[in-house]
Motif scaffolding. Sequence first.
Motif, PDB file in Angstrom:
ATOM      1  N   SER A   1      -4.226  -1.666  -0.228  1.00  0.00           N
ATOM      2  CA  SER A   1      -4.149  -2.089  -1.623  1.00  0.00           C
ATOM      3  C   SER A   1      -3.234  -3.288  -1.817  1.00  0.00           C
ATOM      4  CB  SER A   1      -3.645  -0.935  -2.496  1.00  0.00           C
ATOM      5  OG  SER A   1      -3.599  -1.308  -3.859  1.00  0.00           O
TER       6      SER A   1
ATOM      7  N   THR B   1      -7.581   2.922   3.268  1.00  0.00           N
ATOM      8  CA  THR B   1      -7.729   2.034   2.118  1.00  0.00           C
ATOM      9  C   THR B   1      -6.444   1.243   1.977  1.00  0.00           C
ATOM     10  OG1 THR B   1      -9.244   3.522   0.961  1.00  0.00           O
ATOM     11  CG2 THR B   1      -8.044   1.916  -0.372  1.00  0.00           C
TER      12      THR B   1
ATOM     13  N   ILE C   1      -7.065   1.059 -11.243  1.00  0.00           N
ATOM     14  CA  ILE C   1      -7.375   0.750  -9.849  1.00  0.00           C
ATOM     15  C   ILE C   1      -8.693  -0.004  -9.840  1.00  0.00           C
ATOM     16  CG2 ILE C   1      -8.012   1.684  -7.602  1.00  0.00           C
ATOM     17  CD1 ILE C   1      -5.067   1.941  -8.165  1.00  0.00           C
TER      18      ILE C   1
ATOM     19  N   ILE D   1      -8.594  -2.264  -2.526  1.00  0.00           N
ATOM     20  CA  ILE D   1      -8.418  -1.992  -3.947  1.00  0.00           C
ATOM     21  C   ILE D   1      -7.196  -2.750  -4.447  1.00  0.00           C
ATOM     22  CG2 ILE D   1      -9.463   0.308  -3.816  1.00  0.00           C
ATOM     23  CD1 ILE D   1      -6.583   1.443  -3.928  1.00  0.00           C
ATOM     24  N   GLY D   2      -7.028  -2.787  -5.766  1.00  0.00           N
ATOM     25  CA  GLY D   2      -5.859  -3.421  -6.343  1.00  0.00           C
ATOM     26  C   GLY D   2      -5.341  -2.599  -7.509  1.00  0.00           C
TER      27      GLY D   2
ATOM     28  N   LEU E   1      -4.865   6.101   1.135  1.00  0.00           N
ATOM     29  CA  LEU E   1      -3.785   5.118   1.137  1.00  0.00           C
ATOM     30  C   LEU E   1      -2.739   5.477   2.185  1.00  0.00           C
ATOM     31  CD1 LEU E   1      -3.310   4.680  -2.718  1.00  0.00           C
ATOM     32  CD2 LEU E   1      -4.146   2.918  -1.144  1.00  0.00           C
TER      33      LEU E   1
ATOM     34  N   THR F   1       0.821  -1.214   0.000  1.00  0.00           N
ATOM     35  CA  THR F   1       0.000   0.000   0.000  1.00  0.00           C
ATOM     36  C   THR F   1       0.854   1.263   0.000  1.00  0.00           C
ATOM     37  OG1 THR F   1      -1.792  -1.124   1.175  1.00  0.00           O
ATOM     38  CG2 THR F   1      -1.774   1.273   1.272  1.00  0.00           C
TER      39      THR F   1
ATOM     40  N   SER G   1      -7.314  -6.625   1.186  1.00  0.00           N
ATOM     41  CA  SER G   1      -7.193  -5.363   0.457  1.00  0.00           C
ATOM     42  C   SER G   1      -8.549  -4.834   0.014  1.00  0.00           C
ATOM     43  CB  SER G   1      -6.291  -5.540  -0.767  1.00  0.00           C
ATOM     44  OG  SER G   1      -4.957  -5.774  -0.386  1.00  0.00           O
TER      45      SER G   1
ATOM     46  N   GLN H   1      -1.271  -5.573  -5.301  1.00  0.00           N
ATOM     47  CA  GLN H   1      -0.687  -5.344  -6.624  1.00  0.00           C
ATOM     48  C   GLN H   1      -0.977  -6.555  -7.511  1.00  0.00           C
ATOM     49  OE1 GLN H   1       3.505  -3.952  -6.726  1.00  0.00           O
ATOM     50  NE2 GLN H   1       3.900  -5.836  -7.834  1.00  0.00           N
TER      51      GLN H   1
ATOM     52  N   VAL I   1       1.933   1.061  -4.219  1.00  0.00           N
ATOM     53  CA  VAL I   1       0.733   1.613  -4.847  1.00  0.00           C
ATOM     54  C   VAL I   1       0.619   3.117  -4.634  1.00  0.00           C
ATOM     55  CG1 VAL I   1      -1.782   1.504  -4.916  1.00  0.00           C
ATOM     56  CG2 VAL I   1      -0.453  -0.603  -4.662  1.00  0.00           C
TER      57      VAL I   1
END
Length: 408
Positions: A147, A145, A212, A191-192, A140, A116, A189, A149, A120
């Motif tokens: 994240s 949030t 995203i 988001i990615g 982030l 994260t 996570s 990858q 990201v």
Amino acid sequence: MSATGTAAPPVETLDSFLERGLALLESRSRRRSEQARTWGEGSDDVNLIDDGADGPDAPDVLAARAWQARKLDAGFGWVTGPPELGGAGLPTHYETAFKNLEAGFDLPDPSILAVTLHMVLPTVVRWASAQLRDALAPRLARAETVSCQLFSEPEAGSDLAGIRTSAVRDGGDWVVNGQKIWTSGAHFSDIGLIVCRTDPDGPRYRNLTAFIVDMHDPGVEVRPIRQLTGHSSFNEVFLTDVRIPDTHRLGEPGQGWAVIISTLMSERSSIGTGNSTKTVDPGMLLELVRRHGDGSALTRDLTARAYTASRLVERFGERCAEELRSGSDPGPRFSIGKILLVDALRRTSELIEHVLGPRIVADTGEWGTFAWSIVSLEQPSFGIGGGTDEIQRNIVAERVLGLPKDRS
């Protein structure tokens, strides 16, 4: 002077910055030296990779997120970030100095948020539209949030230019279908960061686009991969008709390869300087040798090699920090740090296996013996994640030493 003729506010001195940082750390925890592990007491866990097996509500995940938010509020969570996005706007060497200070305290595992914060977040700041950047970067940075990858695929291996996950334009959205694998932290996570093929007939390296993606979308399925250790820190991710708004695109269509390189450089910088990597406690390792070693020349040799390799990792990290402090960017030389780290873990594993013998494969219940087996099981993954050893050596050969490229 600023454009309006007003003098810019003075940068806080490093001494003052670290004094404030020390006060924050002491208010949260005790120094590691004040609570050094005692052989035979407490847990003998020496796990190097956090698995977050229980998902987003796991205590270690919640603790890491809470500590990151507290650091950010105090001005230490995103030291180099732009103030308008929640950062402190200070030089890189301030961040390095605080991380060195932070390492001396018993705090939540930083590796949980490594993707994260160190991969990201820099990518979003560099490649997202102003609207997406302004909305996402502060979240982030605070770890509101989290994240992952989404790069690797089953049939692409280390050839990220050969990925097959597709994104097809449909009005204001992109419809994504495909599979990703070896995704760390996907199970906790929000988001990615995903790279997809957006031009099936386009030229290699110019047919990819980054986005995203919402990991809570019903078309996203995360399946944990059970590892040799019994943990599940990696996952395979299936995407079926997942719609991503074009506003969540990073860079222009076809710029996905540049986004990949940018993210991987951030990752190797983080690994090479030790900012996102757990290591073996050298004190516990030497105590293991003292208690179970046979004092032979071979044992002494393996111990010296493991200790020297570990010190090389530390010294290289300090060297990179010094270069950053002076305004220089080691760039591709960060790959040297990762090569050194992998070598140190391999030598440590060899020492552990030699000293413990059968006790590393059969659990007798004796404290501080079988627990070390996890180091031997986990260390091979460090030679793969973040770019294989072969890729790192090619980078050093071609971009650091200036040697000619291998023939295709």
